[in-house]
Motif scaffolding. Structure first.
Motif, PDB file in Angstrom:
ATOM      1  N   SER A 179      16.173 -19.366 -11.960  1.00  0.00           N
ATOM      2  CA  SER A 179      14.839 -19.525 -12.523  1.00  0.00           C
ATOM      3  C   SER A 179      13.807 -19.520 -11.387  1.00  0.00           C
ATOM      4  CB  SER A 179      14.734 -20.838 -13.305  1.00  0.00           C
ATOM      5  OG  SER A 179      14.891 -21.940 -12.429  1.00  0.00           O
ATOM      6  N   SER A 219      15.732 -29.891 -21.233  1.00  0.00           N
ATOM      7  CA  SER A 219      14.997 -28.769 -21.824  1.00  0.00           C
ATOM      8  C   SER A 219      15.739 -27.446 -21.689  1.00  0.00           C
ATOM      9  CB  SER A 219      13.618 -28.651 -21.171  1.00  0.00           C
ATOM     10  OG  SER A 219      13.753 -28.211 -19.825  1.00  0.00           O
ATOM     11  N   LEU A 252      15.369 -25.434 -19.248  1.00  0.00           N
ATOM     12  CA  LEU A 252      14.518 -24.460 -18.557  1.00  0.00           C
ATOM     13  C   LEU A 252      14.984 -24.181 -17.136  1.00  0.00           C
ATOM     14  CD1 LEU A 252      10.994 -25.779 -19.671  1.00  0.00           C
ATOM     15  CD2 LEU A 252      12.176 -23.731 -20.497  1.00  0.00           C
ATOM     16  N   GLY A 259      10.950 -25.798 -24.173  1.00  0.00           N
ATOM     17  CA  GLY A 259      12.323 -25.329 -24.034  1.00  0.00           C
ATOM     18  C   GLY A 259      13.110 -25.614 -25.287  1.00  0.00           C
ATOM     19  N   ASN A 260      14.264 -26.266 -25.122  1.00  0.00           N
ATOM     20  CA  ASN A 260      15.153 -26.546 -26.242  1.00  0.00           C
ATOM     21  C   ASN A 260      14.984 -27.949 -26.808  1.00  0.00           C
ATOM     22  OD1 ASN A 260      16.335 -23.993 -25.865  1.00  0.00           O
ATOM     23  ND2 ASN A 260      17.762 -24.817 -24.326  1.00  0.00           N
ATOM     24  N   SER A 288       5.826 -22.577 -18.309  1.00  0.00           N
ATOM     25  CA  SER A 288       6.662 -22.542 -19.500  1.00  0.00           C
ATOM     26  C   SER A 288       5.757 -22.446 -20.728  1.00  0.00           C
ATOM     27  CB  SER A 288       7.539 -23.794 -19.577  1.00  0.00           C
ATOM     28  OG  SER A 288       8.345 -23.776 -20.743  1.00  0.00           O
TER      29      SER A 288
END
Length: 868
Positions: free
Chosen positions: A209, A202, A204, A165-166, A98
């Protein structure tokens, strides 16, 4: 004489033992040393091996691991839930790449993300943090711990925020060491460790994924020591391979080849030493007890003249033998337990492993039972000879009742005319086979050990008889030209009644066993030291280009703390399109997902030779001529495990596709890597000519002083900021320390076995003391001085020792060669050591002979003649 009860026989036997307790010292010591070796060595090795396996589990952080490249399906999750319901602990570990950044600078950095359940992870070992704290206390839904190199690259410090991530997470500390770092994905980028709740926040982990998923399993612990059943681990592994067909399932024995091979070899050596101690003890008991019974011939003859039957006399000495075996066994158990408990204190400065010590009842009972049983078995032949003792012996006495036949001839004549002795021999062999099978947990091992023992004894007897015949031939032709003491000493070896061939065989067997143990342990320890060499790569470099390699080599050469040349691995990304002419999509793979064939790594050896730490299992490495023509006839070497998964062997073909080129390579060799060098990561090795036109990315490994790794990271980041530096120094130092600890224990146990052999050799020589007393009396009566008698005996002892040493060392080298070959260890003949061993055995035999016989020089003739 009325019937004799076992109680009365035991009383008579005990009174005789008590009156002559000094004579039984070597008998009891022979039994005690053998039992001590079995209880002490086996008990301690069991505890130590269990502790080492716990260390091996810490490298995996679990008993088993299942690695997949996708998230599990609902059916697979249901199967995992059933496994957990059976008592097996399960925890998932998610690994992915990431981008992370500082909320202030926002310059992104590729990181290696790892999400765990801090309440369970790791099952074995610990995650070392700075500041020191437990993972469960530090990792929260809003915190992370990171590698020190991330702080360096993003100019952050503990307590700052990190955007992944977020979400933004607080950096709660740095990761110093992870127990499973060696078994994790070989990932690029600094480490970011977070909880599973933090990963969910996150955003992710979206459907589809490419996060890697590992499931760690811990088996239920059984017994007072909390041990794990290896059979249960194997059963669970088989079940997981069926449940997760695309996952790579690994158990703790596969996490590091050098460690597991060291454990297996140590276990084999420990089993060998236990059997060695058993045989040496049995030989010592046989020699000493036969000498004791020869001294009691007068007593036996008197009892028979008073009406005692042979069976009643045998019952007395059978009870005496049993008492000796029990006393020696109990003393051996006490010594063995003392060794097991004291050994960690003696090794405290050498190893930092403290085994979970306990009194192993199975080892104690096995050792005691083996000691008593071998004592009874090996005294059967002399006990049966009691039937041949004639009462007339007290009236007409001879130094020896046997014939003048050569020893081997006498043995053969005895076997062919005495069926009871044949039955005793069969019983002895059967008992030894049963004991060997019990010690090794294998009936096959017990059978072949017994067969090998018989063959070795027969060969040693034949060799000893041959040497004695050669000495006699030499003496007959040089008798008048030799000094009288030398002539007399040599003649003593084949005088009537002197069991020189038997004594030589016993000494030769002892020397052979001791030398074999020494040679094998030296080879194993040398192999382990190579596997634990302090200069193996412990820092790995990722994503280097062709343009950067030259400059990076220069930095590594000038950097303080770098102890050796770096191992740099060129990698070409490719995919497999055909296996043996069959499309990859149709191939039958073993526990290997087919999509993994879409991304494989090709490499070549930079030197052109077989890479360090790699050995050929089958096939052959290519020659220089073959390498030059590899662009027209490509060859490939494939890793052993990869070959098993893909169903390939030497002669198979693989078709690769890289960029716009496609070529077919023939498997020239199957190789095995020790896992500690950079080339251990190469899946397929080809000659450089085959890959010359393809784009290349370099990876590397270098050994750096652990204290200077941070300085190297800063220097490389300044010059080449895109190169990732992965520090596994702490993990590899743990493995190296464990392997070194194995070598110390092996050396100590080998020394213990050698000490046991020396004691038992002394008992074999001491068994001839009775005959020597009579010889001293005769020589003194004829006018011989103490000095002359000492010279005669010293020559006899020296020749016995040198001949036994030569025969024993020769066979030891032959056996060590075969044992090491079976352990896949290179046999290196130690000529200087072997010659030194022969001389040492000669000196030791002289010294031991006089320790056991020195008092006979002061024996007055009248004292002995009055007893006649």
């Amino acid at each position: 004489m009325a019937s004799l009860s076992y109680q009365s026989a035991a009383k008579i036997a005990w009174r005789e033992m008590h009156a002559s307790r000094g004579k039984f010292f070597f008998v009891i010591m022979s039994v005690a040393i053998g039992v001590a070796a079995l209880t002490g060595v086996r008990g301690f090795s069991s505890s130590f091996r269990a502790t080492l396996l716990t260390r091996a589990r810490s490298i995996l952080a679990a008993d088993l691991s299942a690695r997949a490249t996708r998230q599990p399906t609902p059916g697979e999750l249901a199967g995992l839930a059933q496994i957990e319901a059976s008592g097996v602990q399960v925890t998932p570990v998610t690994e992915m790449m990431s981008m992370a950044s500082s909320p202030a600078a926002m310059d992104p950095l590729l990181v290696s993300l790892k999400a765990v359940d801090p309440a369970r992870f790791p099952f074995y070992g610990t995650v070392d943090l700075d500041p020191a704290d437990s993972l469960s206390d530090v990792l929260k839904p809003d915190t992370v711990v990171v590698g020190e190199d991330l702080l360096l690259r993003l100019h952050l410090k503990r307590g700052d925020g990190l955007k992944v991530g977020n979400a933004v997470y607080k950096i709660a500390g740095t990761v110093l060491n992870e127990p499973d770092r060696l078994s994790s994905n070989f990932s690029a980028g600094p480490r970011v460790l977070m909880s599973r709740e933090a990963l969910d926040a996150s955003g992710l982990l979206a459907p589809g994924s490419h996060a890697g998923q590992r499931f760690l399993f811990r088996m239920p612990q059984t017994g007072l020591r909390g041990t794990v059943n290896d059979a249960g681990v194997a059963d669970l592994k088989e079940k997981l391979e069926k449940l997760l067909p695309e996952a790579q399932v690994t158990d703790y024995r596969e996490t590091n080849p050098a460690l597991t091979e060291g454990l297996d070899r140590a276990t084999s050596l420990l089993s060998l030493m236990s059997l060695v101690a058993l045989v040496l003890g049995a030989i010592g008991v046989a020699m000493a007890m036969r000498a004791h019974l020869q001294q009691r011939l007068d007593t036996i003859a008197i009892m028979k003249s008073l009406g005692a039957r042979s069976g009643q006399v045998i019952k007395i000495y059978l009870m005496q033998t049993l008492l000796l075996g029990v006393l020696g066994g109990l003393l051996g158990v006490a010594l063995g337990v003392a060794v097991q408990l004291v050994l960690p204190l003696l090794l405290a400065k050498l190893i930092n492993v403290v085994p979970d010590l306990h009194i192993d009842a199975r080892s104690v009972l096995t050792g005691l039972g083996a000691g008593v049983l071998t004592t009874l078995l090996f005294t059967l032949p002399p006990l049966l000879d009691i039937r041949n003792v004639r009462p007339i012996l007290i009236l007409r006495r001879a130094m020896d009742e046997g014939s003048d036949d050569p020893f081997v001839t006498a043995i053969l004549k005895k076997i062919t005319t005495n069926y009871a002795q044949i039955g005793a021999a069969v019983l002895i062999l059967g008992g030894l086979a049963a004991i060997a099978a019990t010690l090794s947990d294998s009936a096959t091992v017990g059978k072949w050990f017994t067969i090998g023992l018989v063959v070795v004894l027969v060969v040693l007897l034949a060799a000893s008889a041959g040497v004695l015949a050669g000495l006699r031939w030499f003496l007959n032709r040089t008798r008048l030209n030799l000094p009288s003491s030398l002539r007399h000493g040599l003649a003593n070896l084949y005088r009537p009644g002197n069991p020189s061939a038997a004594l030589l065989a016993a000494l030769g067997m002892g020397v052979m066993q001791i030398t074999t143990v020494y040679l094998v342990q030296q080879a194993v320890v040398t192999e382990l030291h190579v596997a634990s060499a302090p200069n193996l790569p412990n820092v790995f470099l990722v994503d280097m280009t062709n343009e950067e390699i030259g400059g990076i080599r220069g930095i590594l050469k000038a950097q303080p703390g770098v102890t050796r040349e770096p191992e740099l691995l060129p990698v070409v990304s490719s995919r497999v399109v055909e296996l043996d002419g069959r499309p990859a999509a149709e191939a039958k793979l073993t526990n290997f997902p087919k999509r993994m064939l879409q991304s494989v790594s090709l490499s070549w050896s930079v030197t052109g030779a077989l890479p360090e730490g790699t050995k050929v299992v089958s096939g052959a490495w290519w020659t220089e001529e073959q390498a030059k023509g590899a662009d027209k006839a490509p060859l490939v070497a494939i890793g052993e495990r990869q070959a098993q998964r893909l169903g390939l062997k030497v002669g198979s073909t693989i078709t690769f596709a890289a960029q716009d080129s496609k070529f077919t390579a023939k498997v020239a060799a199957v190789v095995r890597s020790d896992g500690q060098h950079a080339f251990g990561r190469a899946e397929f090795l080809l000659p450089q000519a085959s890959l010359a036109a393809l784009p290349t990315v370099w990876y590397g490994g270098v050994h750096v002083d652990p204290a200077l790794v941070g300085q190297l990271q800063r220097t490389l980041y300044t010059a080449y900021p895109t190169v990732t530096v992965i520090n596994v120094a702490a993990a590899l130092e743990t493995v190296r320390a464990v392997v070194i600890q194995i070598t110390y224990v092996i050396q100590f146990l080998a020394a213990f076995s050698i000490f046991a052999g020396i004691i038992i050799l002394a008992s074999s020589i001491a068994g001839t003391r009775y005959r020597r007393i009579r010889e001293v009396v005769v020589l003194k009566t004829l006018g011989a001085t103490r000095g002359r008698i000492a010279a005669i005996f010293s020559i006899e002892f020296a020749v016995l020792g040198l001949v036994a040493g030569l025969v024993g060392v020769t066979f030891a080298n032959l056996i060590a060669n075969r044992v090491l070959h079976s352990l896949n260890i290179i046999y290196r003949p130690l000529i200087g050591t072997s010659l030194s061993a022969v001389l040492l055995i000669g000196c030791l035999t002289v010294a031991t002979g006089w320790v056991a016989s020195h008092r006979i020089l002061g024996q007055k003739p009248l004292e002995v003649l009055r007893e006649e």
